[in-house]
Design an enzyme around this catalytic site. Structure first.
Site, PDB file in Angstrom:
ATOM      1  CG  ASP A   1      15.384  39.723 -15.484  1.00  0.00           C
ATOM      2  OD1 ASP A   1      14.372  39.961 -14.825  1.00  0.00           O
ATOM      3  OD2 ASP A   1      16.264  38.920 -15.109  1.00  0.00           O
ATOM      4  CG  HIS A   2      15.562  42.740 -12.190  1.00  0.00           C
ATOM      5  ND1 HIS A   2      14.888  43.085 -11.056  1.00  0.00           N
ATOM      6  CD2 HIS A   2      15.635  41.390 -12.186  1.00  0.00           C
ATOM      7  CE1 HIS A   2      14.563  42.015 -10.382  1.00  0.00           C
ATOM      8  NE2 HIS A   2      15.006  40.959 -11.045  1.00  0.00           N
TER       9      HIS A   2
ATOM     10  CG  HIS B   1      11.912  38.388  -9.818  1.00  0.00           C
ATOM     11  ND1 HIS B   1      12.861  38.949 -10.636  1.00  0.00           N
ATOM     12  CD2 HIS B   1      10.718  38.635 -10.403  1.00  0.00           C
ATOM     13  CE1 HIS B   1      12.251  39.521 -11.657  1.00  0.00           C
ATOM     14  NE2 HIS B   1      10.950  39.346 -11.545  1.00  0.00           N
TER      15      HIS B   1
END
Ligand SMILES: [Zn+2]
Length: 358
Positions: free
Chosen positions: A108-109, A264
């Site tokens: 993820d991010h 998101h």
């Protein structure tokens, strides 16, 4: 023809990821990406996918990955986050096939200051590629949305060129996913950072496509992470339709959905908002906050129900010498958390029109 006629069960990478996303766009469903922090939460995600006969994405955030490795490992130089993500991915690889569903493993991010984490995971991908001909992870996300647009694109391109030979997909973010405190009214904000412009999407699509077709875009359309009081931020998933139309026009192509979009900050969005996002080519939606709550709620409800059996190792309403072992065994109370999480993930599958697609 079902999905398993197109891609195999177990962890899928490379061209199979593209086939999976194309199939999802054709059939009008998206794949939930579940943030996992342990083998328990990974198993719950896989169990939900198996029960629902659906493909799933297991993803690790930077902090979640560090937690997988254990809190005793120092995270300076991103050591714990690298080890945790890599060991999590290896764990998923070792069991996924037994669940009989296609699984993507994703990180993820990753913001600019966390790039050493990204480098560490790519090194593991490269080692795995050397041994097995495919990357360890199916995909990774780079989130340089807080940097100037040109720097964001340039940095992504640099990594895309490193990932392309392994056929590892890159998810990038353009525009900012909000995360304001409760009570801040963003409903009238219509600026370039909360709502990505079609020209930006085309610029990314054009330059990334020269390197590889294996990329996806998390475009901001008013998304916010977490759960907030309704009405503070207005989601505009219909903007994704404008992006697709703009890219199609530039390409002079036939596909109505040339771009793989990622959603998101989906917690708390309405059925209609999700449906619109699916219509316009969203293939992946992140689910984190709601499954965290479900996991906790499962545990809380278990405790409430069995309170009198959980105060001492021995002794409950049935007698002072009655043992309570079957209540405080983690396989029982953590299992209650898992069952609740499984149910919540199945709701996410339903919302994403992703049911019995194998
Ligand atoms: Zn996110």
């Amino acid at each position: 023809m079902g999905l398993l006629d197109i891609v195999p069960a177990g962890v899928v990478t490379g061209d199979n990821v593209k086939k999976l996303f194309d199939y999802a766009q054709e059939q009008g469903f998206a794949i939930p990406a579940i943030n996992c922090t342990s083998t328990s939460t990974i198993n719950a995600a896989l169990e939900a996918a198996k029960k629902n006969q659906s493909p799933i994405i297991i993803q690790f955030s930077n902090g979640g990955a560090a937690y997988v490795a254990g809190k005793a490992i120092d995270n300076k130089n991103q050591e714990a986050s690298i080890l945790g993500a890599v060991s999590g991915a290896q764990y998923v690889r070792s069991i996924a096939k037994a669940y009989g569903v296609p699984v993507l493993v994703h990180s993820d991010h990753c913001a600019k200051k966390l790039l050493p984490w990204f480098d560490g995971m790519l090194a593991a991908d490269e080692a795995y590629f050397k041994a097995h001909g495919e990357p360890l992870f199916s995909s990774h996300m780079l989130d340089l949305s807080e940097e100037p647009v040109e720097e964001n694109i340039e940095t992504c391109l640099k990594y895309l060129k490193r990932m392309a030979p392994m056929k590892c997909l890159l998810e990038m973010e353009i525009g900012i996913t909000g995360g304001e405190e409760d009570g801040v009214d963003n409903s009238d904000v219509d600026n370039a950072s909360l709502y990505t412009q079609p020209e930006d999407i085309w610029e990314i699509y054009r330059r990334f496509s020269e390197v590889t077709p294996l990329f996806s875009i998390a475009a901001a359309f008013g998304n916010v992470h977490g759960v907030y009081a309704p009405g503070n931020v207005k989601l505009h998933p219909e903007l994704l339709g404008k992006h697709q139309a703009y890219v199609k026009e530039q390409l002079k192509g036939d596909s109505d959905k040339p771009v793989y979009f990622v959603f998101h900050g989906g917690s708390g969005s309405t059925e209609q908002e999700i449906k619109t996002a699916l219509d316009f080519g969203v293939v992946k939606m992140n689910v984190d906050t709601d499954t965290q709550w479900a996991y906790w709620k499962g545990l809380r409800d278990f405790y409430e129900k069995n309170k009198d059996y959980l105060q001492a190792q021995v002794g409950n309403p049935e007698g002072p010498n009655k043992p309570n072992k079957k209540y405080y065994d983690p396989r029982v109370f953590i299992r209650a958390a898992e069952v609740s999480m499984v149910d919540r993930i199945i709701e996410a599958f339903d919302a994403l029109n992703n049911k019995n697609v194998l």
